[in-house]
Write a protein that holds these residues in place. Structure first.
Motif, PDB file in Angstrom:
ATOM      1  N   LYS A 165      26.866 -43.035  30.512  1.00 20.04           N
ATOM      2  CA  LYS A 165      28.066 -42.336  30.990  1.00 20.04           C
ATOM      3  C   LYS A 165      27.979 -42.055  32.489  1.00 20.04           C
ATOM      4  O   LYS A 165      28.984 -42.171  33.211  1.00 20.04           O
ATOM      5  CB  LYS A 165      28.255 -41.035  30.218  1.00 20.04           C
ATOM      6  N   ALA A 166      26.798 -41.690  32.971  1.00 20.88           N
ATOM      7  CA  ALA A 166      26.631 -41.431  34.402  1.00 20.88           C
ATOM      8  C   ALA A 166      26.838 -42.707  35.210  1.00 20.88           C
ATOM      9  O   ALA A 166      27.500 -42.705  36.260  1.00 20.88           O
ATOM     10  CB  ALA A 166      25.250 -40.849  34.679  1.00 20.88           C
ATOM     11  N   ALA A 167      26.290 -43.820  34.732  1.00 22.02           N
ATOM     12  CA  ALA A 167      26.443 -45.093  35.441  1.00 22.02           C
ATOM     13  C   ALA A 167      27.905 -45.494  35.539  1.00 22.02           C
ATOM     14  O   ALA A 167      28.350 -46.044  36.555  1.00 22.02           O
ATOM     15  CB  ALA A 167      25.628 -46.182  34.749  1.00 22.02           C
ATOM     16  N   GLN A 168      28.673 -45.207  34.498  1.00 22.31           N
ATOM     17  CA  GLN A 168      30.088 -45.564  34.498  1.00 22.31           C
ATOM     18  C   GLN A 168      30.856 -44.850  35.603  1.00 22.31           C
ATOM     19  O   GLN A 168      31.841 -45.374  36.119  1.00 22.31           O
ATOM     20  CB  GLN A 168      30.705 -45.249  33.134  1.00 22.31           C
ATOM     21  N   THR A 169      30.397 -43.657  35.998  1.00 25.27           N
ATOM     22  CA  THR A 169      31.098 -42.906  37.045  1.00 25.27           C
ATOM     23  C   THR A 169      30.939 -43.549  38.421  1.00 25.27           C
ATOM     24  O   THR A 169      31.674 -43.203  39.354  1.00 25.27           O
ATOM     25  CB  THR A 169      30.609 -41.446  37.108  1.00 25.27           C
ATOM     26  N   ILE A 170      29.970 -44.443  38.562  1.00 26.15           N
ATOM     27  CA  ILE A 170      29.810 -45.179  39.824  1.00 26.15           C
ATOM     28  C   ILE A 170      30.071 -46.667  39.600  1.00 26.15           C
ATOM     29  O   ILE A 170      29.551 -47.522  40.310  1.00 26.15           O
ATOM     30  CB  ILE A 170      28.417 -44.954  40.454  1.00 26.15           C
ATOM     31  N   ASP A 171      30.887 -46.933  38.548  1.00 24.84           N
ATOM     32  CA  ASP A 171      31.344 -48.299  38.248  1.00 24.84           C
ATOM     33  C   ASP A 171      30.194 -49.273  38.065  1.00 24.84           C
ATOM     34  O   ASP A 171      30.184 -50.386  38.612  1.00 24.84           O
ATOM     35  CB  ASP A 171      32.278 -48.809  39.361  1.00 24.84           C
ATOM     36  N   ALA A 172      29.221 -48.832  37.280  1.00 28.92           N
ATOM     37  CA  ALA A 172      28.065 -49.688  37.009  1.00 28.92           C
ATOM     38  C   ALA A 172      27.624 -49.502  35.564  1.00 28.92           C
ATOM     39  O   ALA A 172      28.050 -48.573  34.876  1.00 28.92           O
ATOM     40  CB  ALA A 172      26.917 -49.358  37.962  1.00 28.92           C
ATOM     41  N   SER A 173      26.776 -50.381  35.127  1.00 30.91           N
ATOM     42  CA  SER A 173      26.074 -50.213  33.854  1.00 30.91           C
ATOM     43  C   SER A 173      24.633 -49.844  34.186  1.00 30.91           C
ATOM     44  O   SER A 173      24.182 -50.046  35.322  1.00 30.91           O
ATOM     45  CB  SER A 173      26.109 -51.503  33.041  1.00 30.91           C
ATOM     46  N   PRO A 174      23.876 -49.298  33.230  1.00 23.99           N
ATOM     47  CA  PRO A 174      22.472 -48.997  33.521  1.00 23.99           C
ATOM     48  C   PRO A 174      21.669 -50.203  34.002  1.00 23.99           C
ATOM     49  O   PRO A 174      20.708 -50.052  34.761  1.00 23.99           O
ATOM     50  CB  PRO A 174      21.945 -48.480  32.175  1.00 23.99           C
ATOM     51  N   ALA A 175      22.083 -51.395  33.603  1.00 24.67           N
ATOM     52  CA  ALA A 175      21.377 -52.605  34.024  1.00 24.67           C
ATOM     53  C   ALA A 175      21.682 -52.986  35.462  1.00 24.67           C
ATOM     54  O   ALA A 175      20.963 -53.793  36.058  1.00 24.67           O
ATOM     55  CB  ALA A 175      21.735 -53.767  33.101  1.00 24.67           C
ATOM     56  N   GLU A 176      22.735 -52.404  36.023  1.00 24.47           N
ATOM     57  CA  GLU A 176      23.180 -52.795  37.357  1.00 24.47           C
ATOM     58  C   GLU A 176      22.825 -51.790  38.438  1.00 24.47           C
ATOM     59  O   GLU A 176      23.236 -51.947  39.589  1.00 24.47           O
ATOM     60  CB  GLU A 176      24.707 -52.975  37.339  1.00 24.47           C
ATOM     61  N   THR A 177      22.065 -50.763  38.102  1.00 25.91           N
ATOM     62  CA  THR A 177      21.746 -49.725  39.074  1.00 25.91           C
ATOM     63  C   THR A 177      20.305 -49.268  38.906  1.00 25.91           C
ATOM     64  O   THR A 177      19.696 -49.465  37.850  1.00 25.91           O
ATOM     65  CB  THR A 177      22.695 -48.513  38.907  1.00 25.91           C
ATOM     66  N   LYS A 178      19.763 -48.689  39.939  1.00 25.23           N
ATOM     67  CA  LYS A 178      18.445 -48.053  39.845  1.00 25.23           C
ATOM     68  C   LYS A 178      18.569 -46.796  39.001  1.00 25.23           C
ATOM     69  O   LYS A 178      19.536 -46.033  39.129  1.00 25.23           O
ATOM     70  CB  LYS A 178      17.947 -47.688  41.248  1.00 25.23           C
ATOM     71  N   ASP A 215      15.648 -51.547  35.979  1.00 23.32           N
ATOM     72  CA  ASP A 215      14.978 -51.119  37.205  1.00 23.32           C
ATOM     73  C   ASP A 215      14.901 -49.590  37.186  1.00 23.32           C
ATOM     74  O   ASP A 215      15.848 -48.904  37.553  1.00 23.32           O
ATOM     75  CB  ASP A 215      15.754 -51.603  38.428  1.00 23.32           C
ATOM     76  N   TRP A 216      13.778 -49.068  36.710  1.00 26.47           N
ATOM     77  CA  TRP A 216      13.659 -47.627  36.554  1.00 26.47           C
ATOM     78  C   TRP A 216      12.266 -47.143  36.940  1.00 26.47           C
ATOM     79  O   TRP A 216      11.308 -47.912  36.951  1.00 26.47           O
ATOM     80  CB  TRP A 216      13.983 -47.198  35.122  1.00 26.47           C
ATOM     81  N   ASP A 217      12.183 -45.861  37.255  1.00 22.51           N
ATOM     82  CA  ASP A 217      10.908 -45.239  37.574  1.00 22.51           C
ATOM     83  C   ASP A 217      10.922 -43.790  37.093  1.00 22.51           C
ATOM     84  O   ASP A 217      11.988 -43.170  36.947  1.00 22.51           O
ATOM     85  CB  ASP A 217      10.641 -45.241  39.086  1.00 22.51           C
ATOM     86  N   LEU A 218       9.730 -43.248  36.890  1.00 21.29           N
ATOM     87  CA  LEU A 218       9.544 -41.824  36.581  1.00 21.29           C
ATOM     88  C   LEU A 218       9.081 -41.125  37.845  1.00 21.29           C
ATOM     89  O   LEU A 218       8.107 -41.545  38.480  1.00 21.29           O
ATOM     90  CB  LEU A 218       8.495 -41.652  35.473  1.00 21.29           C
ATOM     91  N   VAL A 219       9.790 -40.073  38.230  1.00 20.05           N
ATOM     92  CA  VAL A 219       9.432 -39.273  39.400  1.00 20.05           C
ATOM     93  C   VAL A 219       9.445 -37.801  39.002  1.00 20.05           C
ATOM     94  O   VAL A 219       9.810 -37.453  37.870  1.00 20.05           O
ATOM     95  CB  VAL A 219      10.390 -39.526  40.585  1.00 20.05           C
ATOM     96  N   TYR A 220       9.071 -36.944  39.943  1.00 22.74           N
ATOM     97  CA  TYR A 220       8.924 -35.525  39.613  1.00 22.74           C
ATOM     98  C   TYR A 220       9.689 -34.653  40.607  1.00 22.74           C
ATOM     99  O   TYR A 220      10.077 -35.094  41.690  1.00 22.74           O
ATOM    100  CB  TYR A 220       7.442 -35.149  39.593  1.00 22.74           C
TER     101      TYR A 220
END
Length: 351
Positions: A165-178, A215-220
């Motif tokens: 749902k968050a990705a959709q707000t920037i016109d992307a899918s989770p696969a298309e964004t960091k 394309d994902w990472d875990l940060v703190y």
């Protein structure tokens, strides 16, 4: 040994937060008592609350969660009255357990508003409850926590849905964004003696697989110790800057997977600081919601209760780690502070 009484109540265990400007300093003094955090830092954090009128959203979010749970309990025939106790603000554990004793409750199932195992997210709560039972005295109800749900299908589904749902707000899918997953940083001395990092990485991997993020990472975020004390890294702001410097980030979704609700640290560290950094760098950023009252998350809690009530023979868990233990081992999540080093660090927020 006498037979244990049946479960007769449910306890929501949480952190607590101020509900007005006059509450902020007493609350922060509760949070930071005995911790190596300079008073100047506490005053800085107090300023954060002024942006929100001195009101942390966490208490209202817990009220909403209790209301959602009550509906699911009723729908599933779970006849357990719901109580609520906090570590750092009203309603405090001692007051809640005293009320439960007055109401004749003997044995309660508890859900901690923390999805990952560490001293501050699990063992310290158990210690707080033991202390509260001692203060209440004879007749104080037993309190037993349900298992950690970091790899429960309900939690993973809720998080994957929120990322999508968050990705959709920037016109992307989770696969298309960091995608960046954030969690509260903890001291390395704490991380060394628990499964916090292992659980977090497994949960992030499962969510990424479920929503198609590649394309994902875990940060703190939200570290509060002195710079000389090593904490889990990288910090979310440092990570964003480094990634953008290395290869221009066009868009970014941030999911605070380590937080059950959108409370003060999420609002300030991500919605203000991270959002400002992304705006300055021209990065389209969307912040995914935390678990909150997502139906899959609420259903997960209900399911964890049903397991302990014997209403379900299954213990759903995804991935390789399997269902977590119901009863914590004696040495679980012990905290042995490391000696300070000369390494630098970026203190963000106490709470």
């Amino acid at each position: 040994m006498s037979e244990l009484p049946p479960y007769d109540s449910f306890l929501l265990v949480s952190f607590g937060g101020p509900e007005g400007q006059d509450d902020v300093m007493p609350f922060l003094e509760n949070v930071l008592r005995g911790k190596n955090v300079p008073r100047e830092r506490m005053l800085e954090v107090a300023e954060h609350y002024k942006h929100f009128g001195g009101v942390s959203p966490i208490n209202e979010q817990n009220r909403q969660l209790i209301a959602a749970l009550q509906k699911r309990f009723d729908a599933n025939g779970i006849d357990l009255p719901i109580y609520w106790g906090n570590r750092n603000w009203d309603p405090y554990f001692t007051d809640t357990l005293r009320q439960m004793k007055t109401d004749g409750k003997k044995r309660s199932l508890a859900f901690f508003t923390s999805m990952f195992s560490c001293y501050s997210g699990c063992r310290q709560y158990r210690e707080n409850i033991i202390q509260a039972r001692e203060e209440v005295g004879e007749g104080a109800p037993l309190v037993e926590k349900v298992r950690m749900g970091f790899n429960h299908p309900g939690f993973i589904a809720a998080m994957a849905d929120n990322v999508t749902k968050a990705a959709q707000t920037i016109d992307a899918s989770p696969a298309e964004t960091k995608v960046l997953f954030t969690a509260h940083s903890i001291p390395m001395g704490m991380a060394d003696n628990c499964d916090y990092e292992k659980q977090l990485r497994e949960s992030c991997r499962l969510v990424a697989d479920a929503c198609g993020a590649v394309d994902w990472d875990l940060v703190y975020q939200s570290r509060s110790g002195p710079p000389s004390q090593p904490w889990l890294e990288p910090d979310v702001l440092d990570a964003i800057a480094e990634m953008d410097d290395a290869k221009k980030l066009e868009s970014l979704v941030i999911l605070p997977i380590g937080f059950v609700s959108d409370h003060m640290e999420v609002l300030f560290d991500l919605d203000e600081e991270a959002a400002q950094l992304c705006q300055e760098r021209g990065i389209k950023m969307a912040r995914a919601s935390s678990a909150g009252t997502h139906p899959d998350f609420v259903e997960m809690i209900c399911g964890l209760v049903q397991e302990r009530l014997g209403k379900s023979n299954e213990k759903p868990a995804l991935g390789e780690l399997g269902p977590w233990h119901d009863v914590c081992p004696q040495d679980c999540c012990l905290y042995t502070p490391r000696r300070p080093s000369t390494a630098g660090g970026r203190p963000v927020q106490a709470n």
